[in-house]
Design a protein around this motif. Sequence first.
Motif, mmCIF file in Angstrom:
data_model
loop_
_atom_site.group_PDB
_atom_site.id
_atom_site.type_symbol
_atom_site.label_atom_id
_atom_site.label_comp_id
_atom_site.label_asym_id
_atom_site.label_seq_id
_atom_site.Cartn_x
_atom_site.Cartn_y
_atom_site.Cartn_z
ATOM 1 N N UNK A 1 0.810 -1.051 0.209
ATOM 2 C CA UNK A 1 -0.007 -0.040 0.008
ATOM 3 C C UNK A 1 0.785 1.137 0.015
ATOM 4 N N UNK A 2 2.234 1.064 0.016
ATOM 5 C CA UNK A 2 2.849 2.312 -0.195
ATOM 6 C C UNK A 2 3.002 2.919 -1.534
ATOM 7 N N UNK A 3 2.998 2.060 -2.657
ATOM 8 C CA UNK A 3 2.887 2.545 -4.062
ATOM 9 C C UNK A 3 1.358 3.230 -4.280
ATOM 10 N N UNK A 4 0.375 2.753 -3.844
ATOM 11 C CA UNK A 4 -0.736 3.535 -3.929
ATOM 12 C C UNK A 4 -0.640 4.767 -3.514
ATOM 13 N N UNK A 5 0.067 5.058 -2.277
ATOM 14 C CA UNK A 5 -0.019 6.261 -1.406
ATOM 15 C C UNK A 5 0.980 7.135 -2.107
ATOM 16 N N UNK A 6 1.957 6.713 -2.732
ATOM 17 C CA UNK A 6 2.955 7.654 -3.668
ATOM 18 C C UNK A 6 2.257 8.162 -4.675
ATOM 19 N N UNK A 7 1.465 7.329 -5.541
ATOM 20 C CA UNK A 7 0.996 7.934 -6.685
ATOM 21 C C UNK A 7 -0.215 8.522 -6.309
ATOM 22 N N UNK A 8 -1.038 8.302 -5.153
ATOM 23 C CA UNK A 8 -2.349 9.031 -4.876
ATOM 24 C C UNK A 8 -1.810 10.598 -4.538
ATOM 25 N N UNK A 9 -0.746 10.732 -4.233
ATOM 26 C CA UNK A 9 -0.255 12.158 -3.659
ATOM 27 C C UNK A 9 0.295 12.879 -4.752
ATOM 28 N N UNK B 1 -8.289 10.713 -3.893
ATOM 29 C CA UNK B 1 -8.474 10.918 -2.568
ATOM 30 C C UNK B 1 -8.996 9.542 -1.715
ATOM 31 N N UNK B 2 -9.828 8.906 -2.521
ATOM 32 C CA UNK B 2 -10.200 7.687 -2.058
ATOM 33 C C UNK B 2 -8.960 6.713 -1.862
ATOM 34 N N UNK B 3 -8.262 6.346 -3.013
ATOM 35 C CA UNK B 3 -7.190 5.593 -2.781
ATOM 36 C C UNK B 3 -6.156 6.101 -1.693
ATOM 37 N N UNK B 4 -5.985 7.172 -1.481
ATOM 38 C CA UNK B 4 -5.182 7.641 -0.223
ATOM 39 C C UNK B 4 -5.714 7.316 0.929
ATOM 40 N N UNK B 5 -7.202 7.407 1.017
ATOM 41 C CA UNK B 5 -7.685 7.185 2.288
ATOM 42 C C UNK B 5 -7.595 5.682 2.701
ATOM 43 N N UNK C 1 -3.970 0.916 -7.799
ATOM 44 C CA UNK C 1 -2.901 1.402 -8.580
ATOM 45 C C UNK C 1 -3.583 1.931 -9.947
ATOM 46 N N UNK C 2 -4.266 1.021 -10.692
ATOM 47 C CA UNK C 2 -4.876 1.725 -11.911
ATOM 48 C C UNK C 2 -5.768 2.736 -11.607
ATOM 49 N N UNK C 3 -6.640 2.670 -10.423
ATOM 50 C CA UNK C 3 -7.305 3.936 -10.135
ATOM 51 C C UNK C 3 -6.572 5.408 -10.177
ATOM 52 N N UNK C 4 -5.477 5.056 -9.442
ATOM 53 C CA UNK C 4 -4.555 6.378 -9.132
ATOM 54 C C UNK C 4 -3.889 6.674 -10.570
ATOM 55 N N UNK C 5 -3.677 5.637 -11.316
ATOM 56 C CA UNK C 5 -3.046 6.145 -12.833
ATOM 57 C C UNK C 5 -4.306 6.564 -13.634
#
Lengths: 371, 121, 164
Positions: A198-206, A238-242, A349-353
Motif C-alpha cells: 500500500x505504499x505505492x498507491x500512497x505515493x501515486x495518490x499524492x 483521495x479515495x485511494x489515499x484514504x 494502482x490503476x485508479x491512481x494512474x
Amino acid sequence: MQELDKDYASSFVKYSIVAVIILLALVLYLIYPYLLALLQLLFLNPSAILNTTLFKLLIFPGLIYVSIVALIAEWVERKLVARIQVRVGPFYVGGWEGLLQPIADLFKLITKEIIIPKHADKNIFILSPVLAFIVGALPIIVIPYSPTYVIWDYQFGLLLYFAILAFYPLVVLLAAWSSNNKYSFIGGLRALYQQASYEVPLFLAALPAVMLAGSFSLTAIASAQAKVWFILFAPLSAIVFFAGMMAELERIPFDMPEADSELVSGWTTEYSGIAWGLFQFGAYVKLLAYSGFFVTIFLGGWQGPAILPPLFWSLLKVSIVVLILLSVRGFFPRIRIDQLVRAGWGRLIPICILNIVIIALLQPYIVSILR
Amino acid sequence: MYLGDGGPFWFAVFLLIGIAGGLLFYLVAFILAPRARSAIKEETFESGQIPPGGKRVRLVMQYFAFLLLFLIFDVVSMFLYAWGASYYSFAPSQSIYAIVLLILLLPPIYITLKVAKSVGV
Amino acid sequence: MDFIVPIILIIFSSIAAILSLESRSLVYGAVSLAIFFLGLSLFFFYLGLTYLAIFQVAVYVGAIAVLIMFTVMVVGEGQRRKRSVPLLAMGLLGGAIILASFIMGISYFFSLPNPSMQPSFTLVSLARYVMDNYGLILFILALLLTSAAYGAVALARREVEETA
C-alpha cells in the motif's frame, strides 16, 4: 528448569540513564538561546510567543498537542466503536463516561513488567518501540495547520513525509524478528507485505496534489487550494489515499497483522508493558500525522470562509478525518491477505494512474481554473 | 553547530527529544514495574502445542515478488514525481512519454497477480 | 573549518559500512547498512541535492535495506568466516586511502575561489530539460526496470514450479 538469560534490564537501565542525560543536555545546549528568548517574551510580549518555533515544536502543533490528541483519540475510538456495537465502552474511570480511561491505561502499562523473551535479540527488542514511536511522530514537523502554525515549512515537505514513513517497514521487520517467535515473525512478514503493497498507491495518490500545486511544499499545496480544493480534481486519488492510509496504519479493515481475536497481537505479541504501549501510542500519533497530511493535500488545509480563523478550519477538518478513520473500525470485517494484496496492487494502482492521466490530459483547463 | 537556524535544526532537536522521550518512558517503566523473572515466563508464545512444520516456507515467501515489485515502483515514482512537479510547464502532448509509461506500469502487476493466483498464494 | 560537516558525515558512513561487514550478527550488519544509506543521504542533503537525498532514503532504506534484511532474517545466519589478519590490513589500508582522497578532494573544493554549494538548476528545470531532450531514453530506462519486474516474477514462478 532451564537457565535464564543474562539480566539485560539492569545494564539497559544504566546505559539508558546515561543516554537520556546526554541527549537532554544536548537538547538544552541546542535550544538554550531560543529558550531564553522565549522567557524574555513571556514577560514582555506574551502573545508573540505563539510565533516562536520553540513553542510550535513543543506545544502546538508539536509534541504536547500530539500527545494529548493521541490520548483523546484513543478514548473517542473506544467510545465510538462501543456505541456502534451497541455497548457502552469505558465507563468507570473518570467522572463522566470514562474520560480518564486512557490515562489509567497508561499507568497500567507503565507498571507492567517488561518480559524479554528467551534468546531474543535484546538490543533490537528493547529499542524497536522507541524507533516506531519516532518514525510515527517525526512527520508532524512539516504539517501546516495554518500559514504560521507549521514547525518547518520545508520546500520538499511532501517528500520528507514519505521518506520518514518509508522507515516503518524496517521497524516492523526488526520488531517481529527480534521477538524470537516464529509466529510473530511470520505475522511481521505479512505486515511487511501489507505495508509494501500500500505504499505505492500512497505515493501515486499524492502525485496529483504535487502536479496541481506545482510544488512539494505542504504550505504551498494548501495555499494553492484557495479557489478549489484538490479533492474535486482528484477524487479517485483521495479515495485511494484514504484506503492506503488505513492500510499503513493497520486499522480495521486492514487489521490482518494484528487480528486480535485470532493471533493475540500479531507481530507485537511478545512486547509487554510500556513497549507495547509505545507501539500503540506511535500508531495514534501516526494517525494524526496522516490525517493532517490528507487534509493538507486534498481538503485544502486551512482554507475556509473567512468568518472564522484558518486554524479553526484546519482543526475541524482534521477532526472529521480522524473521526471517520476511527469509526470505520466498527463497520467493516477484516480483509484476508490475498484480498488485501490483490486490492492494493490490482485495483488501487490503476485508479491512481487513471486519475493522474486524466489530470495530465486536462492540463490546459485546470490551469485556467486554478491560476 | 552547522545546522543553522532553519528547519534541519528543529528536525534534529525533535529527533533528539523523541529518542529521549522514548527512553524516558522505558526508564520510568523499569523503575516502577516489578521484575520477577522465571524461565517459564520468558518462553515464547506458541499457543500451547507446537504444530508440525511444513507450510512455513510458503507462509514466509508468499508475496516476496511483490516486495521486488515495490522496489521497482519506488524507483519509477522518483521519475514520475520529477515529471509531476513540472506539470505546469508541459502541454499534454509533450508529456506523452510519461502517460504511456504510466499505462505500461500496469501489465507487470497483473501478470504477477495471475502467477500468484495460479500458484495458489 | 568549513568542511568539518562532510568529514564527520563521511567518517560516520564509513564506520557504518565497516560495521555492516564486520559485525558478529548478520542482522546487525543489515541494520548498519541501512544506517550507511542514511549517512549517504545526509551527505546529499549537505551538497544541496535535496530531491536525491530524500529519494535515497525512500528507495534505499525503505526498499533495498528492507529486502536485504528480509533475506538475512529468513535464510538465517551462515557460517562465520575465519578472520585473516592480512586481509584486514589490506582492507584498512584501502579504506584509509579512500578516506584520504575524499578529504583531499573536499579541501581542494573549498580552497577554490568561489565554491558554491547550491546546484545551478532546480528540479523543475531539470525535469523539463530531461523530458525535452532525453524523454525517450528515460522511457526506455523505465521499461528496463519493469522488465526486471517481469524477470523477477518469471524466476519466482520457475522456483515455485520446481518445488511444487
